[in-house]
Design a protein around this motif. Structure first.
Motif, PDB file in Angstrom:
ATOM      1  N   ALA A  23      25.979  72.629  35.013  1.00  0.00           N
ATOM      2  CA  ALA A  23      24.576  73.212  35.285  1.00  0.00           C
ATOM      3  C   ALA A  23      24.026  72.398  36.334  1.00  0.00           C
ATOM      4  CB  ALA A  23      23.694  73.285  34.166  1.00  0.00           C
ATOM      5  N   ALA A  24      24.086  71.083  36.425  1.00  0.00           N
ATOM      6  CA  ALA A  24      23.684  70.245  37.407  1.00  0.00           C
ATOM      7  C   ALA A  24      24.197  70.555  38.650  1.00  0.00           C
ATOM      8  CB  ALA A  24      23.591  68.817  37.243  1.00  0.00           C
ATOM      9  N   ARG A  25      25.713  70.533  38.586  1.00  0.00           N
ATOM     10  CA  ARG A  25      26.508  70.972  39.973  1.00  0.00           C
ATOM     11  C   ARG A  25      25.866  72.192  40.593  1.00  0.00           C
ATOM     12  NH1 ARG A  25      32.485  71.271  38.928  1.00  0.00           N
ATOM     13  NH2 ARG A  25      32.522  71.688  41.002  1.00  0.00           N
ATOM     14  N   LEU A  26      25.662  73.410  39.561  1.00  0.00           N
ATOM     15  CA  LEU A  26      25.182  74.572  40.275  1.00  0.00           C
ATOM     16  C   LEU A  26      23.607  74.221  40.702  1.00  0.00           C
ATOM     17  CD1 LEU A  26      26.451  76.985  37.718  1.00  0.00           C
ATOM     18  CD2 LEU A  26      27.420  76.442  40.064  1.00  0.00           C
ATOM     19  N   GLY A  29      25.314  66.489  43.512  1.00  0.00           N
ATOM     20  CA  GLY A  29      26.570  65.748  43.756  1.00  0.00           C
ATOM     21  C   GLY A  29      26.981  65.098  42.729  1.00  0.00           C
ATOM     22  N   GLY A  30      28.229  64.581  42.580  1.00  0.00           N
ATOM     23  CA  GLY A  30      28.823  63.819  41.734  1.00  0.00           C
ATOM     24  C   GLY A  30      28.228  62.515  41.618  1.00  0.00           C
ATOM     25  N   GLY A  31      27.704  61.582  42.469  1.00  0.00           N
ATOM     26  CA  GLY A  31      26.770  60.661  42.519  1.00  0.00           C
ATOM     27  C   GLY A  31      25.600  60.588  41.534  1.00  0.00           C
ATOM     28  N   ARG A  32      24.726  61.742  41.976  1.00  0.00           N
ATOM     29  CA  ARG A  32      23.714  61.880  41.220  1.00  0.00           C
ATOM     30  C   ARG A  32      23.523  62.335  39.815  1.00  0.00           C
ATOM     31  NH1 ARG A  32      19.013  65.406  43.963  1.00  0.00           N
ATOM     32  NH2 ARG A  32      17.686  64.840  42.458  1.00  0.00           N
ATOM     33  N   ILE A  33      24.700  62.927  39.620  1.00  0.00           N
ATOM     34  CA  ILE A  33      24.853  63.439  38.325  1.00  0.00           C
ATOM     35  C   ILE A  33      25.266  62.226  37.508  1.00  0.00           C
ATOM     36  CG2 ILE A  33      26.307  64.803  36.811  1.00  0.00           C
ATOM     37  CD1 ILE A  33      26.446  66.816  39.067  1.00  0.00           C
ATOM     38  N   HIS A  51      22.533  61.753  34.667  1.00  0.00           N
ATOM     39  CA  HIS A  51      23.029  62.848  33.406  1.00  0.00           C
ATOM     40  C   HIS A  51      23.851  61.740  32.746  1.00  0.00           C
ATOM     41  CE1 HIS A  51      21.074  66.742  33.849  1.00  0.00           C
ATOM     42  NE2 HIS A  51      21.527  66.426  35.015  1.00  0.00           N
ATOM     43  N   VAL A  52      24.969  61.129  33.550  1.00  0.00           N
ATOM     44  CA  VAL A  52      26.354  60.478  32.522  1.00  0.00           C
ATOM     45  C   VAL A  52      25.649  59.269  31.965  1.00  0.00           C
ATOM     46  CG1 VAL A  52      28.310  59.847  32.963  1.00  0.00           C
ATOM     47  CG2 VAL A  52      27.713  61.653  33.973  1.00  0.00           C
ATOM     48  N   LEU A  53      25.122  58.376  33.036  1.00  0.00           N
ATOM     49  CA  LEU A  53      24.767  56.878  32.700  1.00  0.00           C
ATOM     50  C   LEU A  53      23.553  56.909  31.668  1.00  0.00           C
ATOM     51  CD1 LEU A  53      25.547  54.212  33.448  1.00  0.00           C
ATOM     52  CD2 LEU A  53      23.861  54.024  35.190  1.00  0.00           C
ATOM     53  N   PRO A  54      22.658  57.739  31.486  1.00  0.00           N
ATOM     54  CA  PRO A  54      21.625  57.480  30.367  1.00  0.00           C
ATOM     55  C   PRO A  54      22.448  57.745  28.949  1.00  0.00           C
ATOM     56  CG  PRO A  54      20.538  58.573  32.305  1.00  0.00           C
ATOM     57  CD  PRO A  54      21.991  58.541  32.699  1.00  0.00           C
ATOM     58  N   ASN A  55      23.352  58.873  29.128  1.00  0.00           N
ATOM     59  CA  ASN A  55      23.900  59.310  27.851  1.00  0.00           C
ATOM     60  C   ASN A  55      25.152  58.287  27.327  1.00  0.00           C
ATOM     61  OD1 ASN A  55      22.896  62.031  26.708  1.00  0.00           O
ATOM     62  ND2 ASN A  55      23.049  62.531  28.887  1.00  0.00           N
ATOM     63  N   ILE A  56      25.365  57.349  28.139  1.00  0.00           N
ATOM     64  CA  ILE A  56      26.398  56.466  27.964  1.00  0.00           C
ATOM     65  C   ILE A  56      26.046  54.954  27.633  1.00  0.00           C
ATOM     66  CG2 ILE A  56      28.390  57.881  28.549  1.00  0.00           C
ATOM     67  CD1 ILE A  56      28.835  55.870  30.736  1.00  0.00           C
ATOM     68  N   GLY A 112      32.349  47.246  36.842  1.00  0.00           N
ATOM     69  CA  GLY A 112      33.127  48.031  35.961  1.00  0.00           C
ATOM     70  C   GLY A 112      32.459  49.522  35.744  1.00  0.00           C
ATOM     71  N   VAL A 113      31.324  49.462  35.554  1.00  0.00           N
ATOM     72  CA  VAL A 113      30.648  50.559  35.093  1.00  0.00           C
ATOM     73  C   VAL A 113      30.861  51.578  36.353  1.00  0.00           C
ATOM     74  CG1 VAL A 113      28.312  51.780  34.736  1.00  0.00           C
ATOM     75  CG2 VAL A 113      29.162  50.040  33.351  1.00  0.00           C
ATOM     76  N   PRO A 114      30.369  51.189  37.628  1.00  0.00           N
ATOM     77  CA  PRO A 114      30.294  51.921  38.833  1.00  0.00           C
ATOM     78  C   PRO A 114      31.886  52.504  39.070  1.00  0.00           C
ATOM     79  CG  PRO A 114      29.086  50.195  39.330  1.00  0.00           C
ATOM     80  CD  PRO A 114      29.712  49.797  38.022  1.00  0.00           C
ATOM     81  N   LEU A 115      32.840  51.672  38.783  1.00  0.00           N
ATOM     82  CA  LEU A 115      34.423  52.248  38.787  1.00  0.00           C
ATOM     83  C   LEU A 115      34.498  53.301  37.883  1.00  0.00           C
ATOM     84  CD1 LEU A 115      36.411  48.931  39.410  1.00  0.00           C
ATOM     85  CD2 LEU A 115      35.995  50.643  41.112  1.00  0.00           C
ATOM     86  N   GLY A 116      34.038  52.992  36.621  1.00  0.00           N
ATOM     87  CA  GLY A 116      34.338  53.972  35.464  1.00  0.00           C
ATOM     88  C   GLY A 116      33.959  55.247  35.829  1.00  0.00           C
ATOM     89  N   LEU A 117      32.597  55.306  36.416  1.00  0.00           N
ATOM     90  CA  LEU A 117      31.804  56.437  36.772  1.00  0.00           C
ATOM     91  C   LEU A 117      32.426  57.118  37.645  1.00  0.00           C
ATOM     92  CD1 LEU A 117      27.855  55.177  36.522  1.00  0.00           C
ATOM     93  CD2 LEU A 117      29.164  56.678  35.059  1.00  0.00           C
ATOM     94  N   LEU A 118      32.815  56.518  38.955  1.00  0.00           N
ATOM     95  CA  LEU A 118      33.664  56.910  39.948  1.00  0.00           C
ATOM     96  C   LEU A 118      34.851  57.693  39.450  1.00  0.00           C
ATOM     97  CD1 LEU A 118      33.462  57.098  43.240  1.00  0.00           C
ATOM     98  CD2 LEU A 118      35.145  55.215  43.013  1.00  0.00           C
TER      99      LEU A 118
END
Lengths: 538, 289
Positions: free
Chosen positions: B178-181, B185-189, B193-198, B99-105
């Motif tokens: 900022a990370a995109r700049l 890419g989406g996967g690394r971000i 960034h996303v996973l640790p914050n949620i 579920g988590v990878p699907l949601g992140l994707l």
């Protein structure tokens, strides 16, 4: 007769003196402006009048409202004073309003809490006040919710709620700081009108001297909890006595530094431009009216073109919704345009794939408006500043990275030890310095600023502007400055574009455009921008 | 400058939440402790049949009494914690892993990827876990794996939706741009960034899914689709004794209490953790003056 009379008032919280024998008076029908930088004690003064000083605060002196001593009142007695005798307007209307209540109910609620008015009566009172603050019922049905209104209209609702019980004193804490210049001018007009026609006393709290210069009857300058200067705007601004007032004044209208000399070799304007955008169009899809409805869109940027040369500083001005931030995102290739093309260093940029863009990314960096939201709260400064270093080929090793990062922190006026701290441990100005260090990490040619100083007070803003001018001179950087703050654009840019409704309506050398605007929209923007010049004539 | 007037939570509220956390830790500790203990020791062999001593009331020898086959109920309840926890944990693992990878994707790609992921989630949601379990049992035969698969399948859309919603919140923050700049890419971000914050939010959701998993496991084994005899299970103990409830109420009482302790424990733990996380967010919210 005085309405609010603060005499020799001191406030100590946890052994720190927040306010030191502060005295000021507000008479009915008068506007008193309380000015000072962040942390000067402006907001604490407002909270003290409302009896909302932090728990454990020690208080000396007196605050009288209409002859009644407030400092000796109990919490319950203060509840009656708040709202009924004193109205309060905050900076951010969205957080001050309840998002699920209609605007009519929002104001009526205040009436019903404090008086025995019936539901119908409260609705009638609310309707009258909303009309008074410039929201007539035929154009703004009372069933509207806050999110359906613009920022300025929301601030009007907040003012209506504060006025619902006909208080004699209104305290406005940075009431227009979150608004753009044209909206700000209209809200100020409303406040002045309320004071002049309804005989309200207004305590206007602001960090912006130019803003209060045009409206206040009296200016009180606060510095570290102490009144350092008080008097009419003309006296205070024309013959400031205290050095702090002079510093504030100087920061209010920052001057343009000498433009950087063109790099040796050919004149910069003849060289190939760094970044060129031609005929940029950006559409946002709007929700369909029904499942089978036609797809509609909002054209946020319409046929915008611009070029930025090496070492050149270009500004984009316009009010909220003029499309300037959307254009910026397109120029940075964060979003793809629906029409037109952006080229960077003569190579395809907006039309390239992200993989093709990656080696070019290090040439363009960005500093954001919100110094909180632009950093991952879990990362330390070292990791934040070093994040773009992955763009370098080859990326530096750990030791080299650390050395470089400490260098960068020193360059923007921070200490090398700051690398190990988290962003929330810094003030707003320091956080913008971190953001600038991060942007500099990959030695870019161009840095874009999206309202990068609008969350800062004038003194901090002046320091950041100094830093930016210094950096561009030393490093030959090009800047793209997006702002609704004309003072920033004046201080930082060589050339400016004025945007309205997604179109570029005027373009030219900054001083020329700002001193002799040709387009009526530019003229209205300039007219709405408060300046100190007005007071000097008066 | 503005001073944020924070209406501090009443001390009562804070105390209530820290009590919830303490009670949750105690109850889940009890259940986990029982499961671990039963691995190495139970008073009797939970599956040993002793017809002579059947339906004995609780006593010093048999704390929770014995059932219709003379099995020691206390031992059975201890050992039943093993299968209940194993099934619920494995099912949450399945939900998290898929579920988590699907949601992140979905949050990172948006557009049609988002649409497809979410509509697929809705379809899975539409099938009750029980019906899914019957289907899987028909295909592969009943057993613990059947229960894990059915409950786990149900957990996938739960985690996908929670992850997507929370991740969208993070993607709206400037630091992802900022990370995109910075060339990410989406996967690394998503990972950096996303996973640790949620993660905190996912932890809370995991405890809630654990409690739901324990109920679902008890329900499935009650109707004979979960853990199979002779392996001890709370649901089957309840099913076996339902006709004897009037005669030997302890047979229903103790496994029932065990299910209650586990469910209540994980729920309280989730509530307590959620309060802790809000407190932490509050710390970050107190940003500068």
């Amino acid at each position: 007769m005085t309405l609010l009379d603060i005499q020799d008032f001191s406030l100590t919280v946890a052994g720190r003196d927040i306010l030191k024998s502060l005295s000021l008076t507000v008479a009915p029908g008068r506007i008193v402006a309380l000015v000072g930088a962040s942390g000067s004690g402006k907001s604490m003064t407002a909270l003290s009048v409302l009896g909302l000083a932090p728990p454990g605060a020690r208080i000396r002196g007196s605050i009288r409202l209409g002859g009644r001593e407030l400092t000796s009142l109990s919490d319950r007695e203060m509840d009656a004073v708040r709202g009924r005798d004193v109205g309060l307007v905050f900076q951010e209307p969205m957080t001050a309003l309840n998002p699920v209540l209609s605007i009519g109910a929002q104001v009526a609620e205040t009436v019903r809490v404090h008086t025995a008015a019936s539901r119908a009566e409260a609705a009638r009172i609310a309707d009258a006040i909303l009309t008074r603050v410039g929201l007539p019922a035929d154009r703004f049905p009372r069933s509207r919710r806050p999110h359906e209104l613009s920022g300025g209209q929301r601030q009007r609702v907040a003012i209506a709620a504060a006025l619902a019980l006909r208080p004699k004193l209104l305290i406005a804490d940075e009431p227009t700081t979150a608004l753009d210049v044209t909206t700000q001018a209209r809200i100020l007009d409303l406040l002045v009108d309320l004071v002049r026609r309804d005989g309200l006393g207004l305590l206007l709290i602001s960090h912006d001297l130019a803003l209060v210069a045009g409206v206040a009857d009296q200016v009180v300058v606060l510095h570290q909890g102490e009144v350092v200067e008080a008097g009419s705007p003309a006296t205070v601004f024309n013959t400031p006595q205290h050095p702090y007032t002079r510093r504030l004044l100087a920061a209010t209208e920052p001057v343009r530094r000498q433009p950087a000399p063109p790099p040796p070799g050919q004149p910069s304007s003849l060289a190939a431009p760094l970044l060129v955008a031609r005929g940029i169009v950006r559409d946002y899809p709007l929700p369909r009216a029904s499942w089978w409805g036609k797809a509609t869109h909002l054209r946020a940027v319409d046929q915008a073109s611009l070029a930025i040369h090496r070492g050149e500083s270009v500004g984009i001005v316009g009010e909220s919704g003029s499309g300037k931030s959307t254009l910026l995102r397109t120029l940075l290739a964060a979003d793809a345009p629906q029409g037109g093309e952006v080229r960077l260093l003569g190579q395809p940029w907006s039309a390239a794939t992200e993989a093709a863009r990656r080696p070019l990314r290090r040439h363009v960096q960005m500093v954001f408006q919100d110094p909180v939201g632009s950093f991952d709260p879990r990362w330390r400064v070292e990791r934040l500043v070093a994040e773009p270093l992955a763009l370098l080929d080859p990326p530096p090793g750990a030791a080299e990275r650390r050395r470089r990062m400490e260098d960068l922190l020193v360059q923007v006026g921070l200490a090398p030890e700051d690398a190990d701290r988290h962003p929330h441990e810094f003030s707003g100005g320091q956080r913008q310095r971190i953001a600038i260090a991060r942007a500099l990490a990959v030695s870019p040619d161009l840095i874009a600023f999206d309202e990068a100083t609008s969350a800062l007070d004038v003194l901090t803003r002046a320091q950041i502007l100094d830093l930016l001018a210094d950096l561009s001179q030393r490093l030959g950087l090009a800047y793209l400055v997006v702002s609704h703050d004309l003072a920033v654009v004046r201080a930082l840019t060589d050339r400016v574009l004025v945007m309205q409704g997604g179109r570029v309506v005027e373009e030219g050398p900054t001083l020329e455009v700002l001193n002799r605007p040709r387009h009526p929209y530019t003229t209205s923007l300039l007219a709405a921008t408060p300046t100190l010049a007005g007071t000097q004539v008066a | 400058m503005t001073v944020m007037i924070t209406l501090e939570a009443t001390p009562d509220g804070a105390e209530h939440r820290s009590r919830a956390l303490a009670a949750g830790l105690l109850l889940t500790g009890l259940v986990v402790g029982a499961a671990l203990l039963s691995l190495v020791w139970t008073p009797y062999d939970p599956t040993a049949i002793n017809v002579a001593g059947r339906l004995a009331a609780p006593s010093a020898a048999h704390w929770f009494g014995t059932d219709a086959y003379g099995r020691d109920v206390f031992s059975h309840v201890l050992a039943g914690a093993q299968s209940a926890l194993a099934v619920a944990l494995a099912a949450v693992g399945v939900g998290l892993a898929a579920g988590v990878p699907l949601g992140l994707l979905a949050a990172a790609r948006r557009g049609w990827v988002d649409e497809v992921t979410m509509r697929a989630s809705d379809i899975v949601f539409a099938f009750p876990a029980l019906v899914t379990a019957v289907l899987i049992a028909a295909l592969c035969g009943p057993g613990a794996v059947d229960a894990i698969a059915a409950i786990g399948l149900f957990n996938i859309p739960v985690f996908a939706k929670v992850t997507r919603a929370a991740a969208q919140g993070v993607w709206a923050r400037d630091y992802t741009l900022a990370a995109r700049l910075a060339g990410k890419g989406g996967g690394r971000i998503s990972v950096e960034h996303v996973l640790p914050n949620i993660a905190g939010l996912l932890l809370v959701q995991a405890t809630i899914q654990l409690s739901l998993g324990i109920i679902a496991d008890a329900g499935l084994s009650f109707v004979g689709l979960g853990t199979q005899a002779p392996r001890p299970s709370w649901g089957r103990l309840l099913a076996d004794s339902q006709t004897l409830a009037g005669q030997a109420p302890w047979l229903v009482l103790f496994p029932g209490l065990a299910v209650l302790a586990a469910v209540l424990g994980f729920n309280l733990l989730g509530e307590g953790l959620r309060a802790r996380l809000d407190l932490k967010r509050g710390l970050f919210a107190r940003r500068g003056r």
